[in-house]
Design a protein around this motif. Structure first.
Motif, PDB file in Angstrom:
ATOM      1  N   GLU A 155       0.881  -1.100  -0.084  1.00  0.00           N
ATOM      2  CA  GLU A 155      -0.088   0.217   0.037  1.00  0.00           C
ATOM      3  C   GLU A 155       0.845   1.286   0.054  1.00  0.00           C
ATOM      4  OE1 GLU A 155      -3.195   0.353  -0.594  1.00  0.00           O
ATOM      5  OE2 GLU A 155      -3.383  -1.871  -0.695  1.00  0.00           O
ATOM      6  N   ARG A 158       2.016   1.745  -3.264  1.00  0.00           N
ATOM      7  CA  ARG A 158       0.937   2.185  -4.207  1.00  0.00           C
ATOM      8  C   ARG A 158       0.809   3.677  -4.131  1.00  0.00           C
ATOM      9  NH1 ARG A 158      -2.600  -1.530  -3.322  1.00  0.00           N
ATOM     10  NH2 ARG A 158      -2.268  -2.500  -5.252  1.00  0.00           N
ATOM     11  N   ASP A 159       0.851   4.262  -2.839  1.00  0.00           N
ATOM     12  CA  ASP A 159       0.718   5.463  -2.589  1.00  0.00           C
ATOM     13  C   ASP A 159       1.987   6.474  -3.637  1.00  0.00           C
ATOM     14  OD1 ASP A 159      -1.079   5.514  -0.751  1.00  0.00           O
ATOM     15  OD2 ASP A 159       0.167   5.862   0.967  1.00  0.00           O
ATOM     16  N   TRP A 160       3.141   5.667  -3.493  1.00  0.00           N
ATOM     17  CA  TRP A 160       4.009   6.550  -4.086  1.00  0.00           C
ATOM     18  C   TRP A 160       4.017   6.657  -5.626  1.00  0.00           C
ATOM     19  CZ3 TRP A 160       8.538   2.852  -5.757  1.00  0.00           C
ATOM     20  CH2 TRP A 160       9.363   3.564  -6.661  1.00  0.00           C
ATOM     21  N   GLY A 163       0.922   8.826  -6.783  1.00  0.00           N
ATOM     22  CA  GLY A 163       1.349  10.363  -6.366  1.00  0.00           C
ATOM     23  C   GLY A 163       2.161  10.734  -7.635  1.00  0.00           C
ATOM     24  N   LEU A 188       1.654  11.933  -1.679  1.00  0.00           N
ATOM     25  CA  LEU A 188       1.706  10.516  -1.771  1.00  0.00           C
ATOM     26  C   LEU A 188       2.940  10.149  -2.472  1.00  0.00           C
ATOM     27  CD1 LEU A 188      -1.909   9.806  -3.322  1.00  0.00           C
ATOM     28  CD2 LEU A 188      -1.003   9.568  -1.331  1.00  0.00           C
ATOM     29  N   ARG A 193       4.323   5.864   3.739  1.00  0.00           N
ATOM     30  CA  ARG A 193       4.011   4.561   4.261  1.00  0.00           C
ATOM     31  C   ARG A 193       4.889   3.301   3.656  1.00  0.00           C
ATOM     32  NH1 ARG A 193      -0.391   7.512   4.520  1.00  0.00           N
ATOM     33  NH2 ARG A 193      -1.697   7.461   6.461  1.00  0.00           N
ATOM     34  N   ASP A 222      -0.019  11.339   8.126  1.00  0.00           N
ATOM     35  CA  ASP A 222      -0.466  12.070   6.613  1.00  0.00           C
ATOM     36  C   ASP A 222       0.324  13.424   7.048  1.00  0.00           C
ATOM     37  OD1 ASP A 222      -1.614  10.042   5.134  1.00  0.00           O
ATOM     38  OD2 ASP A 222      -3.687  10.940   5.950  1.00  0.00           O
TER      39      ASP A 222
END
Length: 369
Positions: A155, A158-160, A163, A188, A193, A222
């Motif tokens: 996850e 995935r954020d990286w 973004g 992101l 994370r 965040d």
């Protein structure tokens, strides 16, 4: 005679940083971690030539890893360090400005990377040194992490990638986003994370999912990610200031919104960053108080790790030639290049009210809950 490097659009000095957290912590095995990580990079041939190798090592990814995780299992910190060197090579490709690195290419690579982490046998990436190194990382990560830790890492990755794809899409459309959109989606790409998973892994802390994913701790995480992202947008600004259209970062978003120069936007960026830093410190203190003593020692260590992430990122960036002697100004990184950073005794703004940005304002309610 060599011409002096092109001056920064931000001015001669970076602004003072408000960060009342320990800033000089580093893992005791940092030198060993760096040496073994570089040996791993060379064994897989991640860098195709000496110049690319010099710029890859100029990321100082080992220093970053060992500052945001200043304690814990050395093997976990080493694996995290190798992930960071590999990810920075991908990041440099994404930020290269090459015509072949559009949104479609970033998304295509990102999806294949994610699926490879989840299923390394799927054969989704082209043969080559980067793929071989990735498969080694993935195999060792699967062996070390619990299923839930692996899910957290996926996850975070995935954020990286989301973004990065969003920023690439805005640049491709020559469309500078509004401030609320940027603060919601731009950070992101920092991969908060992605990094914080390894802090818990290295310390063998395993917070229950309902604690780790609680609204207050999610907001705190965040907020930490926003501060680190804002700081990176200042430290890394010169590295990408040759790109057209201009890079989607906090300074350029504010300059576009206010119709001012990047240098004039810096105080606005710092003011917003400092408001979030004040929120981060207050919310973290509240959660530490609520955690009590022995029963919640893992939560207290996780909260401390968030502070290491914020403060360690600043110290790392002051010392990384990737930022202090950027590639668009120097043929090779300058080994002793540093930013002469100053630290502020207090925030640049007064008051503790939330900003008039829906994407951030909800964090403040957790101070009162």
């Amino acid at each position: 005679m060599t011409a002096p490097p092109r001056p920064s659009r931000l001015g001669t000095d970076l602004p003072p940083f408000y960060c009342p957290l320990p800033r000089d912590l580093v893992h005791p095995d940092a030198k060993e971690v760096e040496a073994r990580a570089v040996e791993w990079l060379d064994a897989f041939g991640v860098y195709p030539d000496p110049v690319e190798r010099a710029w890859g090592l100029a990321t100082h990814s080992a220093d970053f890893s060992c500052r945001i995780i200043p304690d814990g299992d050395t093997e976990a910190v080493l694996l995290f360090t190798e992930w960071n060197y590999w990810a920075n090579a991908v990041d440099d490709w994404q930020d290269s400005g090459s015509a072949e690195v559009g949104t479609a290419a970033v998304v295509e690579h990102g999806v294949r990377l994610l699926r490879t982490i989840e299923d390394p046998g799927a054969s989704l990436l082209p043969e080559g040194p980067m793929t071989r190194a990735l498969l080694d990382l993935v195999g060792r990560t699967h062996a070390l992490l619990t299923p839930y830790e692996l899910r957290r890492f996926v996850e975070g990755t995935r954020d990286w990638l989301l973004g990065a794809a969003w920023r690439a899409a805005r640049a491709e459309e020559y469309s500078m986003p509004g401030l609320n959109d940027f603060v919601a989606m731009g950070p992101l790409a920092n991969g908060t994370r992605f990094s914080l998973t390894w802090s818990d892994v290295a310390r063998r802390d395993r917070l229950p999912a309902d604690v780790l994913c609680s609204p207050a701790l999610t907001a705190l995480t965040d907020a930490a990610g926003f501060v680190v992202s804002a700081d990176n947008d200042l430290f890394s600004y010169d590295k990408d200031d040759h790109l057209e259209p201009r890079e989607v970062n906090l300074v350029n978003v504010l300059a576009h919104q206010e119709g001012c120069s990047p240098a004039e936007a810096v105080p606005l960026a710092v003011a917003l960053r400092d408001r979030v830093m004040v929120l981060f410190l207050g919310l973290r203190a509240r959660l530490e108080h609520d955690a009590g003593h022995d029963a919640d020692h893992e939560l207290r260590r996780h909260l401390a790790a968030l502070g290491h992430y914020v403060a360690g990122s600043i110290t790392w960036q002051t010392r990384a030639p990737r930022y202090a002697s950027p590639r668009n100004r120097y043929q090779l990184p300058v080994g002793n290049a540093v930013f002469p950073v100053r630290f502020a005794d207090g925030p640049s703004v007064t008051g503790t009210e939330p900003p008039d940005l829906p994407a951030l304002a909800a964090w403040w309610r957790h101070l009162r809950d």
